[in-house]
Design a protein around this motif. Structure first.
Motif, short mmCIF file in Angstrom:
data_model
loop_
_atom_site.label_atom_id
_atom_site.label_comp_id
_atom_site.label_asym_id
_atom_site.label_seq_id
_atom_site.Cartn_x
_atom_site.Cartn_y
_atom_site.Cartn_z
N MET A 131 -8.70 14.16 -4.82
CA MET A 131 -7.66 13.27 -4.32
C MET A 131 -8.25 11.98 -3.77
SD MET A 131 -4.46 12.73 -4.00
CE MET A 131 -3.73 14.33 -4.31
N ASP A 132 -9.36 12.08 -3.04
CA ASP A 132 -10.02 10.87 -2.54
C ASP A 132 -10.46 9.98 -3.70
OD1 ASP A 132 -9.69 11.72 0.04
OD2 ASP A 132 -11.72 12.52 0.26
N TRP A 133 -11.00 10.61 -4.75
CA TRP A 133 -11.46 9.86 -5.92
C TRP A 133 -10.30 9.12 -6.58
CZ3 TRP A 133 -10.83 10.64 -11.36
CH2 TRP A 133 -11.77 9.99 -12.17
N LEU A 134 -9.14 9.77 -6.63
CA LEU A 134 -7.98 9.16 -7.28
C LEU A 134 -7.41 7.99 -6.46
CD1 LEU A 134 -6.10 12.35 -8.54
CD2 LEU A 134 -7.35 10.69 -9.94
N VAL A 135 -7.15 8.24 -5.18
CA VAL A 135 -6.48 7.20 -4.38
C VAL A 135 -7.40 6.03 -4.09
CG1 VAL A 135 -4.90 8.86 -3.36
CG2 VAL A 135 -7.04 8.33 -2.19
N GLU A 136 -8.71 6.24 -4.24
CA GLU A 136 -9.66 5.15 -4.04
C GLU A 136 -10.11 4.53 -5.36
OE1 GLU A 136 -12.85 6.54 -1.62
OE2 GLU A 136 -11.52 7.22 0.00
N GLY A 137 -9.34 4.79 -6.42
CA GLY A 137 -9.65 4.17 -7.71
C GLY A 137 -10.98 4.60 -8.26
N GLY A 138 -11.34 5.86 -8.05
CA GLY A 138 -12.65 6.32 -8.51
C GLY A 138 -13.77 5.66 -7.73
N ALA A 177 -6.03 -6.77 -1.08
CA ALA A 177 -5.12 -5.77 -0.52
C ALA A 177 -3.81 -5.69 -1.29
CB ALA A 177 -4.84 -6.08 0.94
N ASP A 178 -3.45 -6.76 -2.01
CA ASP A 178 -2.18 -6.79 -2.75
C ASP A 178 -2.34 -6.38 -4.21
OD1 ASP A 178 -0.67 -7.53 -0.56
OD2 ASP A 178 -0.99 -9.68 -0.89
N LEU A 179 -3.55 -6.12 -4.66
CA LEU A 179 -3.73 -5.64 -6.02
C LEU A 179 -3.17 -4.23 -6.13
CD1 LEU A 179 -7.38 -6.87 -6.78
CD2 LEU A 179 -5.22 -7.90 -7.56
N VAL A 180 -2.50 -3.94 -7.23
CA VAL A 180 -1.84 -2.65 -7.42
C VAL A 180 -2.74 -1.76 -8.27
CG1 VAL A 180 0.17 -1.44 -8.34
CG2 VAL A 180 0.44 -3.68 -7.23
N LEU A 181 -3.08 -0.58 -7.72
CA LEU A 181 -3.90 0.39 -8.44
C LEU A 181 -3.02 1.23 -9.35
CD1 LEU A 181 -6.63 1.93 -8.83
CD2 LEU A 181 -5.93 3.38 -6.91
#
Length: 233
Positions: free
Chosen positions: A27-34, A46-50
């Motif tokens: 989950m950490d890997w996913l929400v932090e964009g790997g 901060a406004d870039l959408v993952l």
């Protein structure tokens, strides 16, 4: 009209299936964009959408987690390309493209890999035990033997990552056929069969040891009269 740029590429993570906290690590890997990062000239970081893509198809975080569960359910796989390397005994993996999109829908994407492997061997906790039975009148020694065989001679065993399959150096059916045939002539001296047991997990890892145990059977029961003899005048 300029897309963001990666300042840190998505990481490749390959863990042992016995590692602690795999779900939280994923989950950490996913929400932090790997564990990646991106920068744009016109939109604040901060406004870039993952976002996430698999095979070019956009997915939500929930759909990515479903794809992970599907990979786990598909079983162990060999020669899986993770980060350019062919890896065996892979229980589950994701080849996930992480995307960053700015406020004008300019997008950039790179792929990261997450996988778990199973290279551990199943182990015996307690060893197989010899068992001796008297031939029962109702003939249910075959059931007793099958239970003994399928539990590796009443042993206990474990594997850190998957279910364990018990196998013997001969099949249960062959052993039962041998015991039944031999019992017809062996009588009181009894018959026995020795089985060498091996444990195998879902990824084909086999136990380092293959201990043996013996199942013996005796016919000590005399025949019984169902109908008593009758006097005849």
């Amino acid at each position: 009209d300029t897309p963001p740029m990666f300042t840190a590429d998505p990481a490749t993570m390959v863990l042992s299936c016995s590692s602690a906290g795999i779900d939280s690590t994923l989950m950490d890997w996913l929400v932090e964009g790997g564990h990646s990062a991106a920068h744009d000239l016109c939109t604040s970081d901060a406004d870039l959408v993952l976002g996430y893509k698999i095979g070019g198809a956009p997915l939500t975080l929930e759909e990515v987690l479903e794809a992970w569960q599907d990979s786990l359910a598909a079983g162990c796989k060999d020669n899986v390309l993770i980060g350019g390397l062919g890896i065996n005994n892979v229980k589950g993996y994701l080849a996930l493209e992480f995307t960053y999109t700015d406020k004008c829908d300019n997008e950039v994407g790179k792929t990261g890999y997450f996988g778990i492997t199973d290279n551990g061997r199943p182990t015996f906790v307690t060893m197989p035990m010899d068992t001796a039975l008297a031939c029962a009148q109702n003939g249910n020694w075959e059931t007793d033997f099958e239970i003994w065989y399928n539990t590796a001679g009443n042993a206990t065993y474990m594997d850190l990552c998957s279910a364990v399959t018990v196998s013997g150096n001969i099949t249960a059916d062959s052993a039962i056929a041998y015991l039944a045939a031999a019992l017809d002539t062996a009588c009181n001296q009894g018959v026995e069969v020795t089985i060498q047991f091996t444990l195998t997990d879902d990824c084909g890892n086999r136990s380092q040891t293959s201990p043996s145990a013996t199942f013996s059977l005796q016919d000590t029961l005399a025949p019984t009269l169902v109908t008593p003899a009758m006097d005849v005048n």
